[in-house]
Design a protein around this motif. Structure first.
Motif, short mmCIF file in Angstrom:
data_model
loop_
_atom_site.label_atom_id
_atom_site.label_comp_id
_atom_site.label_asym_id
_atom_site.label_seq_id
_atom_site.Cartn_x
_atom_site.Cartn_y
_atom_site.Cartn_z
N SER A 115 0.68 -1.22 0.09
CA SER A 115 0.08 0.15 -0.05
C SER A 115 0.86 1.26 -0.03
CB SER A 115 -0.99 -0.05 1.08
OG SER A 115 -1.87 -0.97 1.08
N TRP A 116 1.88 1.13 0.85
CA TRP A 116 2.89 2.38 0.92
C TRP A 116 3.31 2.65 -0.39
CZ3 TRP A 116 3.16 6.51 3.55
CH2 TRP A 116 4.16 7.27 3.37
N GLN A 117 3.85 1.38 -1.22
CA GLN A 117 4.45 1.89 -2.66
C GLN A 117 3.33 2.10 -3.62
OE1 GLN A 117 7.79 1.41 -3.37
NE2 GLN A 117 7.07 2.34 -5.11
N ASN A 118 2.05 2.09 -3.23
CA ASN A 118 1.01 2.36 -4.11
C ASN A 118 0.64 3.91 -3.85
OD1 ASN A 118 0.68 -0.17 -5.54
ND2 ASN A 118 -1.03 -0.76 -4.10
N ILE A 119 0.95 4.28 -2.59
CA ILE A 119 0.68 5.78 -2.46
C ILE A 119 2.02 6.52 -2.98
CG2 ILE A 119 0.62 7.27 -0.35
CD1 ILE A 119 -0.84 5.01 1.18
N VAL A 120 3.15 6.04 -2.81
CA VAL A 120 4.39 6.90 -3.37
C VAL A 120 4.22 6.79 -4.84
CG1 VAL A 120 6.93 6.65 -3.77
CG2 VAL A 120 5.89 6.22 -1.48
N ASP A 121 3.77 5.80 -5.55
CA ASP A 121 3.48 5.64 -6.99
C ASP A 121 2.34 6.80 -7.24
OD1 ASP A 121 5.39 3.94 -7.11
OD2 ASP A 121 4.00 2.05 -7.52
N SER A 122 1.17 6.82 -6.67
CA SER A 122 0.26 7.81 -6.98
C SER A 122 0.75 9.17 -6.88
CB SER A 122 -0.84 7.44 -5.99
OG SER A 122 -1.65 6.26 -6.25
N LYS A 123 1.30 9.39 -5.83
CA LYS A 123 2.14 10.78 -5.60
C LYS A 123 2.89 11.18 -6.76
CE LYS A 123 5.83 11.72 -3.42
NZ LYS A 123 6.91 12.49 -3.78
N ASN A 124 3.62 10.34 -7.03
CA ASN A 124 4.76 10.69 -8.18
C ASN A 124 3.96 10.66 -9.60
OD1 ASN A 124 6.86 10.61 -6.41
ND2 ASN A 124 7.37 8.42 -6.81
N ALA A 125 3.15 9.78 -9.77
CA ALA A 125 2.27 10.06 -10.92
C ALA A 125 1.58 11.40 -11.28
CB ALA A 125 1.38 8.91 -11.01
N VAL A 126 1.04 11.75 -9.88
CA VAL A 126 0.34 13.16 -10.10
C VAL A 126 1.40 14.14 -10.55
CG1 VAL A 126 -0.91 14.77 -8.86
CG2 VAL A 126 -1.46 12.51 -8.79
N ILE A 127 2.49 14.19 -9.78
CA ILE A 127 3.50 15.10 -9.94
C ILE A 127 4.14 14.91 -11.41
CG2 ILE A 127 5.88 16.02 -9.58
CD1 ILE A 127 5.22 15.41 -6.64
N ASP A 128 4.25 13.70 -12.05
CA ASP A 128 4.75 13.50 -13.33
C ASP A 128 3.65 14.07 -14.41
OD1 ASP A 128 6.98 12.36 -12.65
OD2 ASP A 128 6.31 10.16 -12.95
N LEU A 129 2.35 13.97 -14.07
CA LEU A 129 1.36 14.31 -14.93
C LEU A 129 1.45 15.88 -15.08
CD1 LEU A 129 -0.92 13.45 -16.61
CD2 LEU A 129 -2.63 13.66 -14.71
N LEU A 130 1.75 16.48 -13.95
CA LEU A 130 1.58 17.91 -13.83
C LEU A 130 2.91 18.31 -14.87
CD1 LEU A 130 1.57 18.94 -10.11
CD2 LEU A 130 0.12 19.98 -11.82
N HIS A 131 3.89 17.81 -14.78
CA HIS A 131 4.88 18.37 -15.72
C HIS A 131 4.80 17.80 -16.99
CE1 HIS A 131 7.82 19.99 -12.45
NE2 HIS A 131 7.17 18.70 -11.88
N GLN A 132 4.14 16.46 -17.32
CA GLN A 132 3.82 16.23 -18.79
C GLN A 132 2.82 17.10 -19.27
OE1 GLN A 132 2.72 12.16 -18.40
NE2 GLN A 132 4.74 11.43 -17.78
N THR A 133 1.84 17.47 -18.70
CA THR A 133 0.92 18.45 -19.20
C THR A 133 1.36 19.73 -19.44
OG1 THR A 133 -0.70 17.34 -17.82
CG2 THR A 133 -1.32 19.55 -18.74
N TYR A 134 2.49 20.38 -18.64
CA TYR A 134 2.84 21.66 -18.78
C TYR A 134 3.81 21.40 -20.03
CZ TYR A 134 5.31 25.74 -18.09
OH TYR A 134 6.15 27.03 -18.31
N ASP A 135 4.60 20.39 -20.24
CA ASP A 135 5.68 20.44 -21.36
C ASP A 135 4.76 19.88 -22.74
OD1 ASP A 135 7.58 20.46 -19.80
OD2 ASP A 135 7.90 18.41 -19.53
N GLY A 136 3.81 19.45 -22.53
CA GLY A 136 2.70 19.20 -24.02
C GLY A 136 2.19 20.43 -24.13
N LEU A 137 2.06 21.33 -23.41
CA LEU A 137 1.36 22.68 -23.73
C LEU A 137 2.45 23.79 -24.42
CD1 LEU A 137 -1.43 23.27 -20.81
CD2 LEU A 137 -1.70 22.64 -23.54
N ASN A 138 3.64 23.35 -24.02
CA ASN A 138 5.05 24.08 -24.57
C ASN A 138 5.00 25.53 -23.64
OD1 ASN A 138 5.79 22.33 -26.04
ND2 ASN A 138 4.95 22.98 -27.58
N GLY A 139 4.20 25.46 -22.47
CA GLY A 139 3.95 26.75 -21.55
C GLY A 139 3.24 27.85 -22.39
N ASN A 140 2.38 27.46 -23.35
CA ASN A 140 1.72 28.48 -24.01
C ASN A 140 0.37 28.94 -23.55
OD1 ASN A 140 3.99 29.07 -25.70
ND2 ASN A 140 3.33 27.47 -26.98
#
Length: 170
Positions: A109-134
């Motif tokens: 469960s702890w590993q799933n929690i860590v993975d979820s946290k990291n996935a949300v942070i990665d999604l934040l950055h992927q979304t920003y990179d996909g928009l090229n900051g525009n």
């Protein structure tokens, strides 16, 4: 016979005292065993309460990092990169605050929690990179939520796993 007659009261007292002492000894040992069991039971109950609180806190953490809840935070006048910075900082601070709960949560469960946290942070950055900051902040938030909804809802899956585990514990 007269020699033993002086010892008869002592022998009678000894015959009565020996069963009494044996029963007293058994009572004391039984009482000690019951008290030890009570202490163990209280210890288990206390540990169970700690586990329950840990699962509650981690469920609350997961609810807070859901993108639908993250987009409601912070001022609307922020730039997208400022929102990402503040959101990531908030997620990491809250995660660090709750990191002691890993003592009470299963390793999986702890590993799933860590993975979820990291996935949300990665999604934040992927979304920003996909928009090229525009994009402005509202557009970024919309696309961020849409990107989350397109993928598997890993946060809800982790919360459901926590629910199953707490039912086993409680």
């Amino acid at each position: 016979m007269t020699n033993f007659s002086g010892y008869l009261p002592y022998a009678f007292a000894l015959i009565i005292a020996i069963p009494f002492l044996v029963l007293l000894r058994q009572f004391v040992f039984t009482y000690i065993k019951l008290k030890e069991q009570e202490i163990k039971l209280l210890s288990v109950k206390s540990n169970s309460e700690n586990k329950t609180q840990a699962y509650e806190r981690m469920t609350l953490f997961l609810e807070r990092i859901k993108p639908s809840n993250l987009v409601q935070r912070f001022n609307k006048d922020l730039a997208s990169h400022e929102f990402i910075f503040l959101t990531e900082k908030t997620i990491n601070e809250e995660f660090e605050y709750n990191s002691s709960q890993q003592l009470y949560v299963t390793k999986n469960s702890w590993q799933n929690i860590v993975d979820s946290k990291n996935a949300v942070i990665d999604l934040l950055h992927q979304t920003y990179d996909g928009l090229n900051g525009n994009a402005n902040l509202d557009e970024f938030k919309t696309i961020f939520i849409m990107n989350y909804m397109e993928n598997e809802d890993y946060i809800s899956v982790t919360i459901e796993d926590l629910r199953r585990e707490i039912l086993i514990i409680a």
